[in-house]
Design an enzyme around this catalytic site. Sequence first.
Site, PDB file in Angstrom:
ATOM      1  N   ARG A 121     -16.861 -11.659  61.674  1.00  0.00           N
ATOM      2  CA  ARG A 121     -17.515 -12.165  60.447  1.00  0.00           C
ATOM      3  C   ARG A 121     -19.010 -11.871  60.400  1.00  0.00           C
ATOM      4  NH1 ARG A 121     -14.124 -16.514  61.827  1.00  0.00           N
ATOM      5  NH2 ARG A 121     -12.179 -16.395  60.651  1.00  0.00           N
ATOM      6  N   LYS A 143     -25.763  -1.436  51.190  1.00  0.00           N
ATOM      7  CA  LYS A 143     -24.427  -1.125  50.660  1.00  0.00           C
ATOM      8  C   LYS A 143     -23.632  -0.470  51.772  1.00  0.00           C
ATOM      9  CE  LYS A 143     -24.808  -0.412  45.703  1.00  0.00           C
ATOM     10  NZ  LYS A 143     -24.717   0.574  44.620  1.00  0.00           N
ATOM     11  N   GLU A 185     -31.062  13.148  46.081  1.00  0.00           N
ATOM     12  CA  GLU A 185     -31.274  11.687  45.948  1.00  0.00           C
ATOM     13  C   GLU A 185     -32.764  11.375  45.768  1.00  0.00           C
ATOM     14  OE1 GLU A 185     -28.886   9.521  45.504  1.00  0.00           O
ATOM     15  OE2 GLU A 185     -27.132   9.975  46.754  1.00  0.00           O
ATOM     16  N   LYS A 227     -36.730   2.514  46.135  1.00  0.00           N
ATOM     17  CA  LYS A 227     -35.463   1.799  46.365  1.00  0.00           C
ATOM     18  C   LYS A 227     -35.730   0.346  46.743  1.00  0.00           C
ATOM     19  CE  LYS A 227     -30.832   2.033  48.125  1.00  0.00           C
ATOM     20  NZ  LYS A 227     -29.741   2.792  48.683  1.00  0.00           N
ATOM     21  N   GLU A 237     -26.685  -5.823  42.945  1.00  0.00           N
ATOM     22  CA  GLU A 237     -26.354  -5.028  41.760  1.00  0.00           C
ATOM     23  C   GLU A 237     -25.774  -5.842  40.612  1.00  0.00           C
ATOM     24  OE1 GLU A 237     -25.115  -0.952  42.656  1.00  0.00           O
ATOM     25  OE2 GLU A 237     -23.856  -1.035  40.879  1.00  0.00           O
ATOM     26  N   ARG A 241     -30.263  -2.859  39.864  1.00  0.00           N
ATOM     27  CA  ARG A 241     -29.912  -1.966  40.982  1.00  0.00           C
ATOM     28  C   ARG A 241     -28.978  -0.845  40.519  1.00  0.00           C
ATOM     29  NH1 ARG A 241     -28.559  -3.079  47.333  1.00  0.00           N
ATOM     30  NH2 ARG A 241     -27.979  -0.931  47.779  1.00  0.00           N
ATOM     31  N   ASN A 245     -27.705   4.278  40.536  1.00  0.00           N
ATOM     32  CA  ASN A 245     -26.481   5.076  40.426  1.00  0.00           C
ATOM     33  C   ASN A 245     -26.633   6.227  39.432  1.00  0.00           C
ATOM     34  OD1 ASN A 245     -25.209   3.295  42.205  1.00  0.00           O
ATOM     35  ND2 ASN A 245     -24.653   1.918  40.538  1.00  0.00           N
ATOM     36  N   HIS A 248     -24.252   9.104  39.451  1.00  0.00           N
ATOM     37  CA  HIS A 248     -23.183   8.837  40.425  1.00  0.00           C
ATOM     38  C   HIS A 248     -21.801   8.639  39.812  1.00  0.00           C
ATOM     39  CE1 HIS A 248     -26.417   8.719  43.268  1.00  0.00           C
ATOM     40  NE2 HIS A 248     -25.615   8.409  44.260  1.00  0.00           N
ATOM     41  N   HIS A 252     -19.190  10.795  41.701  1.00  0.00           N
ATOM     42  CA  HIS A 252     -18.013  10.262  42.395  1.00  0.00           C
ATOM     43  C   HIS A 252     -16.730  10.901  41.851  1.00  0.00           C
ATOM     44  CE1 HIS A 252     -20.303   6.407  43.806  1.00  0.00           C
ATOM     45  NE2 HIS A 252     -20.666   7.487  44.439  1.00  0.00           N
ATOM     46  N   HIS A 265     -22.055  15.054  49.001  1.00  0.00           N
ATOM     47  CA  HIS A 265     -22.358  13.984  48.050  1.00  0.00           C
ATOM     48  C   HIS A 265     -23.605  14.340  47.216  1.00  0.00           C
ATOM     49  CE1 HIS A 265     -22.796   9.978  46.397  1.00  0.00           C
ATOM     50  NE2 HIS A 265     -24.018   9.892  46.901  1.00  0.00           N
TER      51      HIS A 265
END
Length: 366
Positions: A121, A143, A185, A227, A237, A241, A245, A248, A252, A265
């Site tokens: 955890r 993330k 990026e 960032k 997000e 935030r 993206n 993206h 993706h 990527h």
Amino acid sequence: MNIQPLMLKVDLSDRSYPIFIGENLFTQDLLRRYIRGKQVLIVSNPTVASFYLDAAKSACLDLQCDIVLVPEGEEYKTLATVSEIFDTLVEHKHRRSTTLIALGGGVIGDMTGFAAACYQRGADFIQIPTSLLAQVDAAIGGKTAVNHPKAKNMIGTFYQPRCVITDINTLKTLPDRELRAGIAEIVKAALIWDADFFEWLEKNIMKMLARDSRSLVYAIERSCAIKIKIITMDEKEANIRALLNLGHTFAHAIECELGYGIWLHGEAVAVGIVLAADLSYRLNWFEKDSLLRVKNLLTMAELPIRLPQSSSVPKLLDYMSTDKKRDESGLRFVLLKGIGNAILATDIDMNLVQEILVNHVGEDGD
Ligand code: NAD
Ligand code: GLY
């Protein structure tokens, strides 16, 4: 030439942490300072380990230090690979006080962070990003995720590291294609937030491609600062935030449609940025001249600005419809109102999106 090390702080109350950027940071006792228990697990892959594992291990000589080398590539960013990390942790009896160290690019960072978040955890987690893309983006902000075969980064959680140690000397062994993917990026960060930085990139892109240390450090610092600003306003997000993206949703879909690992990527992000910029232009929000500047900068960085020849537009649209950035109101796009000024937009005419995709398939027909 010696670069003065610098430190940026990610201010997130009890989840705050520093980002160190400099040279030869492995040889200092920095890493050791952020390890609280007596056990560490270094997660890396064979390529990165061949260059940097010894240096990372040397900071852990007085600790139980176990290693797991996972297969290399986006196609291995899976629950099965994370399971190998859990196997090693359990076999070597790691307690909850252990620290997982991600030594590698964004794939290693995303998986190690996810494993750390889940193990008992929540175990401590340190990022040592070794690709430019991870140094400017993936290692920061918490993330963590693995891919589902049909949807990128679909299984994951937010989990912040205890620190990020960016040693720019690691970029010396990074292949050119990976360096360029990281630049995508960086361009994204400038486009979202900082027109002056975008202009700086236009002037200094050749120095970055030539791996000039000062230019790289400047670009890493500036991208991290952007960032940090955004994620400290919206860690999970809920709203702003999502600007990070930019490109993206398209990227993706490209990665899923081609198969993970075929395009990098960052390459998919470069095309995604162009598609988002063109969509913004077609909505009369973005100047033609700005669109050309975006394409020129990405072209100078030797990044793709068109979709793969084999792209199927219906399939791309289908993958976009399962993207995480979809909510009850439909697909949420990040679009541009100017260079350095990104916005979130819903209710975008999907016929226009389809037209833009069709116009960007294959070799330049502009
Ligand atoms: P990657 O992790 O696959 O690394 C790129 C390649 O370079 C790999 O083959 C790796 O072995 C190699 N490599 C890394 N460092 C090296 C070095 N110093 N010398 C030689 N080789 C080296 O890819 P990436 O571009 O670093 O990261 C992409 C991943 O990051 C994607 O999965 C993407 O989804 C994720 N990502 C996450 C976030 C986030 O916020 N968590 C943000 C952006 C991207
Ligand atoms: N790379 C997008 C984010 O960190 O939110």
